[in-house]
Design a protein around this motif. Structure first.
Motif, PDB file in Angstrom:
ATOM      1  N   THR A 123       0.846  -1.195   0.000  1.00 43.11           N
ATOM      2  CA  THR A 123       0.000   0.000   0.000  1.00 43.11           C
ATOM      3  C   THR A 123       0.874   1.233   0.000  1.00 43.11           C
ATOM      4  O   THR A 123       2.072   1.168   0.316  1.00 43.11           O
ATOM      5  CB  THR A 123      -0.913   0.011   1.252  1.00 43.11           C
ATOM      6  OG1 THR A 123      -1.693   1.208   1.268  1.00 43.11           O
ATOM      7  CG2 THR A 123      -0.093  -0.076   2.527  1.00 43.11           C
ATOM      8  N   ASP A 124       0.274   2.371  -0.371  1.00 41.50           N
ATOM      9  CA  ASP A 124       1.026   3.630  -0.364  1.00 41.50           C
ATOM     10  C   ASP A 124       0.731   4.467   0.881  1.00 41.50           C
ATOM     11  O   ASP A 124       1.072   5.652   0.942  1.00 41.50           O
ATOM     12  CB  ASP A 124       0.736   4.450  -1.630  1.00 41.50           C
ATOM     13  CG  ASP A 124      -0.753   4.777  -1.794  1.00 41.50           C
ATOM     14  OD1 ASP A 124      -1.559   4.395  -0.912  1.00 41.50           O
ATOM     15  OD2 ASP A 124      -1.116   5.405  -2.805  1.00 41.50           O
ATOM     16  N   VAL A 125       0.130   3.865   1.906  1.00 46.21           N
ATOM     17  CA  VAL A 125      -0.108   4.560   3.176  1.00 46.21           C
ATOM     18  C   VAL A 125       1.252   4.935   3.788  1.00 46.21           C
ATOM     19  O   VAL A 125       2.187   4.121   3.775  1.00 46.21           O
ATOM     20  CB  VAL A 125      -0.898   3.658   4.151  1.00 46.21           C
ATOM     21  CG1 VAL A 125      -0.985   4.296   5.537  1.00 46.21           C
ATOM     22  CG2 VAL A 125      -2.300   3.399   3.604  1.00 46.21           C
ATOM     23  N   PRO A 126       1.388   6.157   4.318  1.00 48.47           N
ATOM     24  CA  PRO A 126       2.664   6.560   4.942  1.00 48.47           C
ATOM     25  C   PRO A 126       3.078   5.606   6.060  1.00 48.47           C
ATOM     26  O   PRO A 126       2.242   5.130   6.830  1.00 48.47           O
ATOM     27  CB  PRO A 126       2.352   7.956   5.497  1.00 48.47           C
ATOM     28  CG  PRO A 126       1.227   8.455   4.664  1.00 48.47           C
ATOM     29  CD  PRO A 126       0.406   7.246   4.320  1.00 48.47           C
ATOM     30  N   THR A 127       4.371   5.326   6.124  1.00 54.60           N
ATOM     31  CA  THR A 127       4.891   4.388   7.116  1.00 54.60           C
ATOM     32  C   THR A 127       5.892   5.072   8.047  1.00 54.60           C
ATOM     33  O   THR A 127       6.585   6.004   7.662  1.00 54.60           O
ATOM     34  CB  THR A 127       5.606   3.208   6.435  1.00 54.60           C
ATOM     35  OG1 THR A 127       6.635   3.724   5.583  1.00 54.60           O
ATOM     36  CG2 THR A 127       4.644   2.369   5.624  1.00 54.60           C
ATOM     37  N   SER A 128       5.948   4.578   9.276  1.00 58.10           N
ATOM     38  CA  SER A 128       6.960   5.001  10.243  1.00 58.10           C
ATOM     39  C   SER A 128       7.590   3.752  10.830  1.00 58.10           C
ATOM     40  O   SER A 128       6.884   2.804  11.185  1.00 58.10           O
ATOM     41  CB  SER A 128       6.343   5.828  11.370  1.00 58.10           C
ATOM     42  OG  SER A 128       5.818   7.043  10.890  1.00 58.10           O
ATOM     43  N   VAL A 129       8.911   3.734  10.936  1.00 52.85           N
ATOM     44  CA  VAL A 129       9.600   2.614  11.559  1.00 52.85           C
ATOM     45  C   VAL A 129       9.756   2.909  13.044  1.00 52.85           C
ATOM     46  O   VAL A 129      10.408   3.877  13.432  1.00 52.85           O
ATOM     47  CB  VAL A 129      10.974   2.364  10.923  1.00 52.85           C
ATOM     48  CG1 VAL A 129      11.726   1.272  11.689  1.00 52.85           C
ATOM     49  CG2 VAL A 129      10.827   1.976   9.468  1.00 52.85           C
ATOM     50  N   ILE A 130       9.098   2.090  13.860  1.00 57.75           N
ATOM     51  CA  ILE A 130       9.222   2.196  15.314  1.00 57.75           C
ATOM     52  C   ILE A 130       9.441   0.786  15.842  1.00 57.75           C
ATOM     53  O   ILE A 130       8.574  -0.080  15.711  1.00 57.75           O
ATOM     54  CB  ILE A 130       7.966   2.814  15.969  1.00 57.75           C
ATOM     55  CG1 ILE A 130       7.655   4.188  15.358  1.00 57.75           C
ATOM     56  CG2 ILE A 130       8.175   2.943  17.476  1.00 57.75           C
ATOM     57  CD1 ILE A 130       6.406   4.856  15.938  1.00 57.75           C
ATOM     58  N   SER A 131      10.591   0.555  16.426  1.00 59.94           N
ATOM     59  CA  SER A 131      10.909  -0.771  16.945  1.00 59.94           C
ATOM     60  C   SER A 131       9.884  -1.218  17.980  1.00 59.94           C
ATOM     61  O   SER A 131       9.292  -0.400  18.695  1.00 59.94           O
ATOM     62  CB  SER A 131      12.302  -0.752  17.580  1.00 59.94           C
ATOM     63  OG  SER A 131      12.554  -1.929  18.304  1.00 59.94           O
ATOM     64  N   ASN A 132       9.691  -2.530  18.061  1.00 59.97           N
ATOM     65  CA  ASN A 132       8.875  -3.090  19.142  1.00 59.97           C
ATOM     66  C   ASN A 132       9.488  -2.783  20.500  1.00 59.97           C
ATOM     67  O   ASN A 132       8.806  -2.790  21.525  1.00 59.97           O
ATOM     68  CB  ASN A 132       8.740  -4.604  18.989  1.00 59.97           C
ATOM     69  CG  ASN A 132       7.893  -4.991  17.786  1.00 59.97           C
ATOM     70  OD1 ASN A 132       6.803  -4.470  17.591  1.00 59.97           O
ATOM     71  ND2 ASN A 132       8.397  -5.916  16.985  1.00 59.97           N
ATOM     72  N   GLY A 133      10.800  -2.542  20.501  1.00 61.42           N
ATOM     73  CA  GLY A 133      11.493  -2.205  21.741  1.00 61.42           C
ATOM     74  C   GLY A 133      11.771  -3.430  22.590  1.00 61.42           C
ATOM     75  O   GLY A 133      11.289  -4.536  22.325  1.00 61.42           O
ATOM     76  N   VAL A 134      12.571  -3.228  23.613  1.00 60.84           N
ATOM     77  CA  VAL A 134      12.893  -4.303  24.553  1.00 60.84           C
ATOM     78  C   VAL A 134      12.693  -3.774  25.964  1.00 60.84           C
ATOM     79  O   VAL A 134      13.165  -2.691  26.311  1.00 60.84           O
ATOM     80  CB  VAL A 134      14.330  -4.829  24.347  1.00 60.84           C
ATOM     81  CG1 VAL A 134      15.372  -3.732  24.507  1.00 60.84           C
ATOM     82  CG2 VAL A 134      14.628  -5.992  25.282  1.00 60.84           C
ATOM     83  N   ASP A 135      11.953  -4.527  26.746  1.00 64.61           N
ATOM     84  CA  ASP A 135      11.639  -4.136  28.123  1.00 64.61           C
ATOM     85  C   ASP A 135      12.758  -4.624  29.037  1.00 64.61           C
ATOM     86  O   ASP A 135      12.773  -5.779  29.457  1.00 64.61           O
ATOM     87  CB  ASP A 135      10.292  -4.738  28.535  1.00 64.61           C
ATOM     88  CG  ASP A 135       9.853  -4.293  29.921  1.00 64.61           C
ATOM     89  OD1 ASP A 135      10.588  -3.508  30.556  1.00 64.61           O
ATOM     90  OD2 ASP A 135       8.771  -4.735  30.367  1.00 64.61           O
ATOM     91  N   ARG A 136      13.680  -3.737  29.331  1.00 69.97           N
ATOM     92  CA  ARG A 136      14.838  -4.118  30.143  1.00 69.97           C
ATOM     93  C   ARG A 136      14.418  -4.511  31.560  1.00 69.97           C
ATOM     94  O   ARG A 136      15.031  -5.393  32.174  1.00 69.97           O
ATOM     95  CB  ARG A 136      15.848  -2.965  30.170  1.00 69.97           C
ATOM     96  CG  ARG A 136      16.270  -2.502  28.786  1.00 69.97           C
ATOM     97  CD  ARG A 136      17.245  -1.342  28.836  1.00 69.97           C
ATOM     98  NE  ARG A 136      18.581  -1.805  29.110  1.00 69.97           N
ATOM     99  CZ  ARG A 136      19.443  -2.214  28.184  1.00 69.97           C
ATOM    100  NH1 ARG A 136      19.093  -2.230  26.912  1.00 69.97           N
ATOM    101  NH2 ARG A 136      20.653  -2.614  28.518  1.00 69.97           N
ATOM    102  N   GLU A 137      13.372  -3.873  32.066  1.00 68.13           N
ATOM    103  CA  GLU A 137      12.905  -4.192  33.415  1.00 68.13           C
ATOM    104  C   GLU A 137      12.413  -5.635  33.507  1.00 68.13           C
ATOM    105  O   GLU A 137      12.545  -6.285  34.541  1.00 68.13           O
ATOM    106  CB  GLU A 137      11.798  -3.231  33.834  1.00 68.13           C
ATOM    107  CG  GLU A 137      12.265  -1.780  33.981  1.00 68.13           C
ATOM    108  CD  GLU A 137      11.117  -0.844  34.325  1.00 68.13           C
ATOM    109  OE1 GLU A 137       9.957  -1.318  34.379  1.00 68.13           O
ATOM    110  OE2 GLU A 137      11.380   0.357  34.521  1.00 68.13           O
TER     111      GLU A 137
END
Length: 327
Positions: A123-137
């Motif tokens: 699709t041509d919907v705008p995309t943003s890359v945001i990591s799932n992240g890691v919960d260090r706690e």
């Protein structure tokens, strides 16, 4: 600003998607953003994590009322195959459905650059890359569980390990064959087996694995996996990001991965070892090199430092920026 942060089938979906949603909500808490986990049109942004029929229903109505829709692209046709029973048959019709469903959004959240490049073919919907992240706690104090979990599963170091659902796509065949070729090492895959959802080939690989290859099933404290394991071996063929990989890096474990596009940000010989191609021999050679404790220590230290960029505190602001942009 109020966010409807909806996860369809939340009571049933497990694995990486569930962990991502948990991380997202911890980040929203850090940002002190008001949100509800219920699907509602009484919000400034409708954010859905799984584009099932109910999410689609709300997304269409949100857009008709001028409420921006953000969709997470956890699921692609490419990573759906070789997962559970019937997923291969469903992967082909899934793509046109996802092309349509993701097209209902005003913005897409992609967990990696690879995932974004893939979604740009949908699709041509705008995309943003945001990591799932890691919960260090979540991993705090994992070291204290080493003896308990090694005793529980009769593991002797150095332990080659993997964390997550036991599915073929994640390199099950390679993992089992490595255990067969390296009987002097213990291999352990920590994660749900869900035998009723497995295809015949997957069950055969599990049931005919050598004695030094342990499938633990669900573990009550995932920290025990990172305590018991010494070498994180991840021969996956397709991945959108890999939360377990980020967790292993955070725990300071040396990483061995297949050289796929998803892991292009990792540097071979610096913060991981990479293996090209589909053969098992190169993985075997890499594990021989990782028998050296000094090499394991060096790679694990660099992996841990690299993981800092994926902590929840480092990622959280990107959600606030995205919501401000679409609202």
């Amino acid at each position: 600003m109020k966010i409807s942060h909806y996860f369809e089938l939340e009571a049933h979906v497990t694995g990486g998607i569930r962990e991502s949603v948990k991380n997202q909500r911890k980040m929203l808490d850090r940002l002190d953003l008001q949100y509800t986990t219920e699907p509602t049109l009484d919000a400034d942004v409708f954010h859905c994590n799984l584009m099932g029929p109910r999410s689609v229903w709300y997304a269409k109505r949100a857009r008709s009322r001028g409420i921006p829709v953000v969709a997470h692209t956890h699921v692609t046709a490419e990573d759906f195959g070789d997962s559970f029973r019937f997923t291969n048959a469903l992967a082909r019709p899934l793509k046109p459905y996802l092309e349509w469903a993701y097209g209902l959004a005003d913005a897409l959240v992609c967990p990696s650059e690879y995932n974004r490049r893939l979604l740009e073919t949908y699709t041509d919907v705008p995309t943003s890359v945001i990591s799932n992240g890691v919960d260090r706690e979540k991993l705090e104090g994992f070291e204290s569980l080493e003896a308990e979990y090694r005793d529980r599963y009769d593991l002797s170091p150095p332990v080659v390990f993997l964390v997550g659902h036991v599915i073929k796509r994640k390199g099950l065949e390679t993992f089992v064959e490595l255990a067969r070729r390296l009987p002097e090492l213990d291999f352990a895959w920590f994660g749900p087996l869900d035998r009723s959802l497995k295809g015949r080939e997957t069950l055969s690989l599990i049931d005919n694995a050598p004695d030094n290859c342990t499938f633990t099933g669900y573990v009550d404290d995932i920290r025990g996996a990172y305590a018991a394991g010494d070498i994180f071996c991840f021969p996956t063929h397709e991945e959108n990001e890999g939360i377990a990989l980020l967790e292993a890096m955070t725990a300071g474990k040396p990483i061995l991965v297949r050289d796929i596009e998803t892991f292009s940000w990792l540097e071979d010989g610096e913060d991981c070892l990479k293996v090209s191609g589909s053969g098992v021999g190169a993985f075997e050679d890499a594990l021989e090199r990782l028998k050296d404790p000094d090499r394991r220590r060096r790679l694990g230290t660099k992996a841990s430092a690299r993981s800092d960029a994926f902590s929840l505190s480092a990622v959280a602001d990107r959600y606030e920026t995205l919501y401000a942009e679409v609202a």
